[in-house]
Design a protein around this motif. Structure first.
Motif, PDB file in Angstrom:
ATOM      1  N   VAL A  35       0.903  -1.289   0.184  1.00  0.00           N
ATOM      2  CA  VAL A  35      -0.387   0.023   0.234  1.00  0.00           C
ATOM      3  C   VAL A  35       0.809   0.905  -0.039  1.00  0.00           C
ATOM      4  N   ILE A  36       0.487   2.084  -1.055  1.00  0.00           N
ATOM      5  CA  ILE A  36       1.340   3.732  -1.484  1.00  0.00           C
ATOM      6  C   ILE A  36       0.779   4.356  -0.234  1.00  0.00           C
ATOM      7  N   ALA A  37       0.910   4.893   0.734  1.00  0.00           N
ATOM      8  CA  ALA A  37       0.307   5.952   2.314  1.00  0.00           C
ATOM      9  C   ALA A  37       1.059   7.172   1.420  1.00  0.00           C
ATOM     10  N   LEU A  38       1.074   8.450   1.419  1.00  0.00           N
ATOM     11  CA  LEU A  38       1.733   9.580   2.071  1.00  0.00           C
ATOM     12  C   LEU A  38       2.335   9.883   3.195  1.00  0.00           C
ATOM     13  N   GLU A  39       3.686  10.265   3.133  1.00  0.00           N
ATOM     14  CA  GLU A  39       3.947  10.481   4.561  1.00  0.00           C
ATOM     15  C   GLU A  39       4.587  12.147   4.619  1.00  0.00           C
ATOM     16  N   PRO A  40       3.850  12.824   5.685  1.00  0.00           N
ATOM     17  CA  PRO A  40       3.451  12.248   6.495  1.00  0.00           C
ATOM     18  C   PRO A  40       2.112  11.534   6.574  1.00  0.00           C
ATOM     19  N   TYR A  41       1.494  10.857   7.420  1.00  0.00           N
ATOM     20  CA  TYR A  41      -0.096   9.889   7.561  1.00  0.00           C
ATOM     21  C   TYR A  41      -0.624  10.563   8.217  1.00  0.00           C
ATOM     22  N   ASN A  54       4.989  16.158  14.166  1.00  0.00           N
ATOM     23  CA  ASN A  54       4.976  15.596  13.277  1.00  0.00           C
ATOM     24  C   ASN A  54       5.890  13.954  13.024  1.00  0.00           C
ATOM     25  N   GLN A  55       6.530  13.819  13.666  1.00  0.00           N
ATOM     26  CA  GLN A  55       7.807  12.613  13.406  1.00  0.00           C
ATOM     27  C   GLN A  55       6.756  11.186  13.497  1.00  0.00           C
ATOM     28  N   VAL A  56       6.026  11.190  14.757  1.00  0.00           N
ATOM     29  CA  VAL A  56       4.971  10.078  14.258  1.00  0.00           C
ATOM     30  C   VAL A  56       4.413   9.719  13.121  1.00  0.00           C
ATOM     31  N   PHE A  57       4.291  10.171  12.393  1.00  0.00           N
ATOM     32  CA  PHE A  57       3.637  10.485  11.187  1.00  0.00           C
ATOM     33  C   PHE A  57       4.445   9.812  10.037  1.00  0.00           C
ATOM     34  N   TYR A  58       5.737   9.607  10.424  1.00  0.00           N
ATOM     35  CA  TYR A  58       6.855   9.295   9.478  1.00  0.00           C
ATOM     36  C   TYR A  58       6.946   7.749   9.683  1.00  0.00           C
ATOM     37  N   GLY A  88      11.108  14.067   9.642  1.00  0.00           N
ATOM     38  CA  GLY A  88       9.914  15.462   9.623  1.00  0.00           C
ATOM     39  C   GLY A  88      10.508  15.278  11.694  1.00  0.00           C
ATOM     40  N   ALA A  89      11.645  14.398  11.413  1.00  0.00           N
ATOM     41  CA  ALA A  89      12.254  14.812  12.852  1.00  0.00           C
ATOM     42  C   ALA A  89      11.965  16.545  13.945  1.00  0.00           C
ATOM     43  N   THR A  90      11.978  18.355  13.102  1.00  0.00           N
ATOM     44  CA  THR A  90      11.818  18.900  13.678  1.00  0.00           C
ATOM     45  C   THR A  90      10.460  19.876  13.618  1.00  0.00           C
ATOM     46  N   GLN A  91       8.984  18.993  12.692  1.00  0.00           N
ATOM     47  CA  GLN A  91       8.283  19.272  12.332  1.00  0.00           C
ATOM     48  C   GLN A  91       6.806  19.649  13.681  1.00  0.00           C
ATOM     49  N   VAL A  92       5.927  20.207  13.884  1.00  0.00           N
ATOM     50  CA  VAL A  92       5.418  20.198  14.896  1.00  0.00           C
ATOM     51  C   VAL A  92       4.299  20.649  14.242  1.00  0.00           C
ATOM     52  N   ARG A  93       3.205  20.287  13.964  1.00  0.00           N
ATOM     53  CA  ARG A  93       1.607  20.255  14.001  1.00  0.00           C
ATOM     54  C   ARG A  93       1.011  21.088  14.962  1.00  0.00           C
TER      55      ARG A  93
END
Length: 398
Positions: A126-132, A361-365, A371-376
């Motif tokens: 299954v191909i999924a776009l990440e972050p997902y 965001n890293q938990v979505f990768y 995504g280590a430095t990304q925050v939502r």
């Protein structure tokens, strides 16, 4: 006399190995942290005000008059299925038979789970776009399938899809593309040109597509284009949406699927053994919600766009790199300009520093480093709450 049971002794863990890696969701952890510290919760994506009073009244009326208090029909109440079909025709010119091409689910989350469990065999890719969204990974795992991520990468203030990378990810074992547009967490809205290329790839390689479109009415730049409306896609696409994001009743858990009769039959075969049915009275209320006038949707978008700008401007002033979203009600930021490198550690410490909660965001990768430095951040909150959050976040700049 009461006897004490003997604990089970085994080297084998209770939780099956497919789900062992997932643990407690980040949303549960961060929401508990917000409660414990009294922080403003901009982590989990739920509004802090209810939706239209007339729709709440419709739910109350349904309960008091006995509509849906017992098991509703398996596919959903006819009134809601008819309203969903009318919605697809009204906004996208897509004609669906409410009796054979619409299925009501317990929110979009069940729709995703039922679709993937129905359409996948163990070993399928299954191909999924990440972050997902985190349930994607868990549902693919439950199906015994293999997740193949294609990463949306930051470029020129937005997150973009590399169509060549997507094509290269397809192998003879690829069964399904799992898409999300408007995209959570990045706020990306795939363009008609990108969707056309995806459709052509799906037709060429004979792939099924499950597309999560729950933020369809929360697009601030451009417009939402359903993949199912493109050539060759109607018979291979499962389109998912829900009422929670559009009408601000996330607790009602009313979602739906539109697809060909064959795909609906397959997904319903699984759905009947998950929740069977759900949300009886709320189904009647959402049938009325779907018929709200265009002014409702216009006002919703304008209100959220203004809130987006309040939070985006405040985050930029606090020192974050801000990726202003085209859709959804989330903003992704990069913490690197603040001298930070670990989004998870940053989010765990933020309540004590500023009294605000966000999601790393890293938990979505799959590749956490991407995504280590990304925050939502969620901006589906009252204006005064966002303004207070911005004021608190200003401490980072000071």
């Amino acid at each position: 006399m009461t006897t004490m049971s003997t604990p089970v002794s085994s080297d084998r863990p209770f939780l099956n190995r497919r789900l062992a890696a997932f643990g407690t969701t980040i949303f549960a952890e961060m929401s508990a942290l917000a409660t414990r510290t009294g922080s403003i919760n901009l982590g989990q994506g739920f509004p802090d005000t209810d939706g239209p009073a007339q729709i709440a009244e419709a739910a109350s009326r349904a309960i008091l008059t006995g509509l849906g208090n017992q098991y509703p029909p398996g596919p959903g109440v006819p009134e809601l299925r008819t309203a969903i079909a009318a919605h697809q025709q009204r906004f996208y010119g897509l004609a669906h038979d409410p009796d054979t091409e619409v299925l009501v689910t317990a929110g979009a989350t069940e729709a995703i789970a039922a679709s993937l469990l129905a359409l996948l065999e163990p070993g399928d890719e299954v191909i999924a776009l990440e972050p997902y969204y985190d349930s994607y990974a868990a549902c693919i795992a439950m199906a015994g399938a293999v997740r193949v991520p294609v990463t949306l990468r930051p470029h020129a203030g937005a997150f973009t899809l590399d169509l060549d990378e997507l094509r290269a990810a397809v192998t003879p074992r690829t069964r399904l593309l799992l898409l999300n547009t408007p995209h959570n967490p990045t706020g990306t809205v795939l363009t008609p040109a990108e969707l056309t290329a995806i459709a052509e790839l799906a037709v060429e390689r004979d792939l099924l597509v499950v597309t999560d479109e729950v933020y369809e009415h929360l697009v601030f730049e451009g417009a939402h284009t359903p993949l199912a409306g493109l050539p060759g896609m109607r018979e291979r696409t499962v389109t998912i949406s829900s009422a929670g994001k559009t009408y601000s009743f996330t607790g009602w858990k009313v979602g739906w699927i539109t697809a060909s009769p064959e795909l609906i039959t397959a997904v319903r075969s699984v759905k009947q053994f998950l929740t069977y049915v759900s949300s009886g009275p709320f189904q009647y209320a959402i049938a009325e919600a779907l018929a709200l006038p265009d002014s409702y949707y216009d006002t919703l978008r304008a209100d959220l766009a203004a809130k987006r700008d309040i939070l985006a401007d405040g985050l930029a002033a606090a020192g974050f790199e801000v990726f202003r979203p085209q859709g959804t009600y989330f903003i992704t930021t990069d913490i690197t300009p603040l001298g930070e490198k670990d989004g998870l550690a940053f989010c765990r410490a933020l309540p004590e520093r500023c009294g605000v909660v966000a999601i790393p965001n890293q938990v979505f990768y799959d590749d956490r480093s991407a995504g280590a430095t990304q925050v939502r951040w969620a901006f589906c909150k009252r204006t005064d709450v966002l303004e207070e959050a911005v004021d608190r976040l200003g401490r980072l700049a000071r």
